[in-house]
Structures are given as C-alpha cells and as structure tokens.
Design a protein around this motif. Structure first.
Motif: not given
Length: 178
Positions: A67, A37, A32-33
C-alpha cells in the motif's frame, strides 16, 4: 538500470496540504482506503499529509503490504520542498497554495472546504478548473475526481503581467507615468 527494471516502483509522492486551517474533511477523505487504493493503482507510492489545525489524525503506513507509505505532520516553516518533490498535490482552496503549486507546474486537485463562511475560494478553484489548470473537488467526491482525472490534460498556468493594470490604476489616481 532504473528502479522499474529492479521491480521497485519509482517514488511518486502525493502531497496534501490544508494550510493553517482545520480541514478534517479533506484529511479524512485522503485517509480512506478507496482513495489510497486509487492513488496506488495510478502509480503513486507515498502520501504526505499536512493536516494543519485539524483534530482528525490519519493512519500512518510504512507501505510494507504494497500500500501507500503514509505520513503526516501539522505545520512546517515552508511547504515549498514538499510541493517541489510531489508528483501530485491535493490542496485546500487557499490562493497561496493554489498559485504556488501551479507556478511549480505540479498537477493539482483543489478540494473546497464547504464549511467556510465566505467561500470566494470556491470561485477561484472553479474558474481555474474550468480553464483546465487544475481539478476541483468536494471532500466526498475526491475519490471520483482521482479515478476520473487525466493529469496530462491539464494546461500550464501562465502568470499574467500586472504592470498594465497597475499603470492604469496609477493614471486613474493621478500619479505620473514612470
């Protein structure tokens, strides 16, 4: 002199392992982002996922946009080198994975697979978390565990000496002391 002075972050890898099982919920959670993050915000640069028999395929990333660099594989003859090079390990609750990671002194988040029938692994993970040797999470709460963790607060795990227990069992069974 160091990478940080050159404007390049030093490599800090998060290694995720599900062992030989299928634990798509964990692989989905780290894919998941928000989890990625949060890991990046904490200075981690790479995410390597050992996905076992899972059917969910995470998204790879080369990290060009700042990222995490994300890569994955299904199986390896040995994951010890991945564990050794990791700055953080996120693992299923298998006792082999847990104790190998703790023996190497790596910060560890154990994610419990709630789909397993006999969940003795949950008891082990929760007991070791209570003793402050690792963090214990559910897949849906992994982000919060990462956001709240302080790896410096974890206590080293020291293996016990099984010799006195073995000696006691041998005496009970009628075997002579060595």
């Amino acid at each position: 002199m160091g990478d940080a002075e050159d404007g390049v972050r030093p490599k800090r890898t998060v290694f995720v392992t599900v062992g030989t099982t299928c634990f798509d919920a964990l692989v989905r959670a780290v894919d998941t982002r928000e989890v990625q993050q949060e890991l990046s915000a904490r200075g981690y640069t790479d995410l390597v996922i050992q996905m076992g028999r899972g059917t969910y395929t995470p998204k790879k990333s080369n990290g060009e946009d700042g990222s995490l660099v994300v890569d994955y594989f299904t199986f390896s003859p040995s994951i010890v080198d991945y564990l050794r090079s990791a700055s953080l390990v996120i693992s299923h609750a298998g006792s082999g994975s847990i104790f190998e990671t703790l023996r190497l002194g790596k910060p560890l988040i154990v994610v419990v697979n709630e789909d397993l029938m006999d969940n003795h692994q949950t008891e082990l993970a929760e007991e070791l978390a209570e003793r402050k040797h690792l963090y214990c999470a559910r897949p849906q709460a992994l982000y919060k565990t990462i956001a709240d963790m302080d790896v410096e607060s974890l206590l080293p795990y020291v293996s016990g000496d099984a010799a006195p227990v073995a000696k006691h069992i041998n005496r009970f069974l009628g075997f002579p002391d060595d």
